[in-house]
Design a protein around this motif. Structure first.
Motif, PDB file in Angstrom:
ATOM      1  N   ASP A 168       0.691  -0.556   0.163  1.00 36.30           N
ATOM      2  CA  ASP A 168       0.449   0.380   0.144  1.00 36.30           C
ATOM      3  C   ASP A 168       0.574   0.774  -0.363  1.00 36.30           C
ATOM      4  O   ASP A 168       1.395   1.617   1.009  1.00 36.30           O
ATOM      5  N   TYR A 169       1.150   1.913  -1.018  1.00 34.98           N
ATOM      6  CA  TYR A 169       2.119   3.335  -1.133  1.00 34.98           C
ATOM      7  C   TYR A 169       1.278   4.369  -0.298  1.00 34.98           C
ATOM      8  O   TYR A 169       2.091   5.316   0.080  1.00 34.98           O
ATOM      9  N   ALA A 170       0.280   4.112  -0.332  1.00 33.06           N
ATOM     10  CA  ALA A 170      -0.577   5.202   0.278  1.00 33.06           C
ATOM     11  C   ALA A 170      -0.273   5.852   1.623  1.00 33.06           C
ATOM     12  O   ALA A 170       0.120   6.774   2.683  1.00 33.06           O
ATOM     13  N   ALA A 171      -0.213   4.091   2.183  1.00 34.29           N
ATOM     14  CA  ALA A 171       0.627   4.044   3.390  1.00 34.29           C
ATOM     15  C   ALA A 171       1.787   4.050   3.713  1.00 34.29           C
ATOM     16  O   ALA A 171       1.868   3.968   5.434  1.00 34.29           O
ATOM     17  N   ALA A 172       2.802   3.197   2.699  1.00 34.72           N
ATOM     18  CA  ALA A 172       3.502   2.985   3.228  1.00 34.72           C
ATOM     19  C   ALA A 172       5.243   4.094   3.311  1.00 34.72           C
ATOM     20  O   ALA A 172       4.507   5.528   3.037  1.00 34.72           O
TER      21      ALA A 172
END
Length: 599
Positions: free
Chosen positions: A509-513
């Motif tokens: 999940d790039y949005a949360a990384a």
């Protein structure tokens, strides 16, 4: 009774074979040739090597009758000169001849054969006569004009001499043979009286085998005291084809020393057992398939210091200039082990100067002396006498912490003072002193003060830092003593990191990384660049030894005597030259690695 038909010489040439003889007839003496009797001129080879007028021989032909033959260039080859003279009865010590003989052997001198079978002995005959020339022989057959005979084997013989009248003399002689000494020591690292060597130079013992057989080896046994017990190291070296063995034991002695400083700066003098040691050497020959020989001692103990003498030193790797030989006529007292021309004495900092307390000083009560020197170069007061080393052992420090005990030759007798000693100046320094001239001495039975060391001038620095940032360094110098210096200048403090180890992270999940990589380990080091302005070139040269010193410390806390080991950046040294042979000096050193967290 006349001798008839005696052959004097013979030779061959293109005219035939010739026998040159003399016969006694009623009309006197004649020389006959067997062969062509035509008159001709003979060449040198045809004359058997004789030249005109050469003496050929003298023969007795009867009672009271003597004939001498000389060479001629034309026929007849020989000229006989008869004469009538009384015959010597030999009562004058000669072996016979006409009266008037005065030949005598006045002396014989020999040089021994160096070893059995070497055949290199010599004999020199000294003889006199009024009837020159003299001929010499050692077999009464071959005669030569030289009185020196070489390539002789050992044994007895007879020397013969004869002169122009045929007078002779003889005398017996003996060429001795030098016996082979099995396993003899032919060289050691000692020079003159000094048995002290620098550890990082070749320390060579040379042995000679009695038999030059390939494959012969020598074992060297090195014994040194350690905590009062004898430690033994053995080393094996091979001899060359002549039986000579060059045993360099310096790398084995390195196990005895280490550049570690344990001085706590609480006393006047301290024997640094880490950087000097004594040892004894024994050696023996061994070979495959043979039995070992008995150990042979190399004699009194030898000594080693943590030093590296430089190329061009007149005593090679020997520490002779730094070793004291006490006596009223001593020309060159021992030098201090300090590489600065004028060491700086920092009076409010830990500081010392080293010297060698050699076996030659044992039994002398050493004292420290010195004078204060003012800004004009005048003596402004005495440092006063201070007892340094007593034979009762009361003054020696660190006896409980000593490891490498330096021993007398007598077993069990210890001289705990021997070795490299470090001297501190703790007396009241005379007021108005800019320099101190310090030296060691003893007082003999007549009350004379005898110097033991050189007088060394020290530059006093009573307030070295003056509140400015400073770095106070100590390091092991090439001559084997500890050196001290304070660098006062604007400093550069840096920190460098190396060897980063990254771990790539899988991201769903790039949005949360938070990142795609994570640092899990890294190395970090601090570096300090320090220096000093306007120092003489010779002082900078001594400071440059920081680059190749095996051990460098920086002072962390003077009150608690806390030091930290550092590594010199070997590419950092800079010397900015200015007028008057002075300049600015700069060097960088790396502190111990920073302890960092690991992920």
């Amino acid at each position: 009774m006349p001798i008839i038909g005696t052959i004097v010489n013979s030779f061959d040439n293109e005219f035939g074979h010739y026998q040159i003889r003399y016969d006694v007839g009623g009309n006197g003496f004649s020389v006959n040739f067997t062969g062509n009797n035509e008159q001709y001129t003979l060449s040198s080879s045809q004359r058997g090597g004789f030249n005109e007028g050469d003496y050929v021989g003298t023969l007795q032909t009867g009672p009271g009758t003597l004939v001498t033959f000389t060479a001629s260039l034309t026929f007849p080859f020989l000229v006989a000169t008869p004469g009538t003279v009384p015959i010597d009865d030999g009562s004058d010590g000669n072996s016979g001849g006409p009266s008037g003989c005065n030949i005598a052997i006045t002396s014989l001198s020999t040089v021994a054969e160096s070893a059995p079978g070497a055949a290199n002995g010599t004999l020199t005959i000294v003889a006199t006569t009024a009837n020159l020339p003299i001929s010499y022989s050692i077999n009464n057959t071959t005669w030569v004009s030289s009185p020196v005979f070489s390539s002789l084997s050992g044994g007895s013989g007879t020397a013969y001499v004869t002169d122009a009248l045929g007078c002779t003399a003889q005398q017996s002689y003996t060429v001795t043979t030098t016996p082979l000494v099995f396993n003899r020591l032919v060289s050691s690292p000692a020079i003159g009286q000094s048995r002290w060597s620098a550890l990082f130079n070749p320390i060579i013992f040379g042995y000679q085998s009695a038999t030059a057989v390939p494959g012969r080896k020598f074992i060297t046994k090195i014994t040194s005291g350690y905590d009062g017990a004898a430690n033994v190291i053995t080393a094996t070296h091979a001899a060359n084809l002549t039986g000579y063995c060059r045993a360099d034991i310096s790398k084995y002695l390195r196990t005895l020393l280490l550049p570690q400083d344990e001085l706590n700066y609480t006393a006047i003098n301290y024997r640094d057992a880490n950087i000097s040691a004594s040892y004894t050497v024994e050696y023996k020959e061994t070979w495959d398939g043979g039995s070992d020989t008995d150990w042979t001692s190399a004699g009194d103990p030898f000594y080693v210091t943590y030093s590296a003498m430089q190329i061009g030193n007149t005593t090679g790797g020997n520490m002779q200039p730094y070793v004291t030989y006490p006596g009223a006529n001593q020309a060159n007292p021992g030098k201090f082990l300090n590489d600065f021309k004028i060491p700086v004495l920092y009076t409010d900092m830990p500081w010392d100067i080293s010297f060698i307390y050699s076996e030659k000083v044992a039994g002398y009560q050493l004292k420290l002396g010195g004078n204060g020197i003012d800004v004009n170069g005048n003596i402004c007061g005495s440092l006063g006498e201070s007892m340094l080393l007593n034979e009762d052992g009361s003054a020696l420090l660190n006896e409980d912490g000593s490891k490498l005990l330096i021993e007398r030759q007598a077993p069990g007798t210890l001289l705990n003072k021997l070795g490299v000693n470090r001297l501190r100046i703790t007396q009241n320094i005379p007021a108005n002193s800019n320099w101190l001239d310090v030296f060691l001495f003893y007082t003999d039975g007549q009350g004379n003060n005898i110097p033991v060391t050189e007088s060394r001038r020290l530059l006093l620095d009573k307030s070295p830092c003056n509140g400015l940032p400073y770095e106070y360094l100590k390091w092991m110098g090439p001559t084997g003593g500890w050196l001290y210096y304070m660098l006062i200048k604007n400093q550069i403090h840096e920190i460098t990191t190396t060897n980063p180890v990254l771990m790539d992270r899988y991201i769903a999940d790039y949005a949360a990384a938070d990142s795609t990589q994570q640092l899990i380990s890294i190395s970090a080091k601090k570096k300090i660049t320090a220096g000093k302005n306007d120092i003489p070139a010779y002082e900078a040269e001594a400071l440059a030894t920081l680059l190749y010193s095996p051990k460098v410390y920086r002072l962390v806390n003077a009150a608690t005597n806390t030091w930290q080991g550092v590594i010199i950046d070997t590419t950092s040294l800079k010397m900015y030259q200015t007028y008057g042979q002075t300049g600015d000096f700069e060097i960088a050193f790396i502190l111990p690695e920073v302890n960092v967290q690991r992920a």
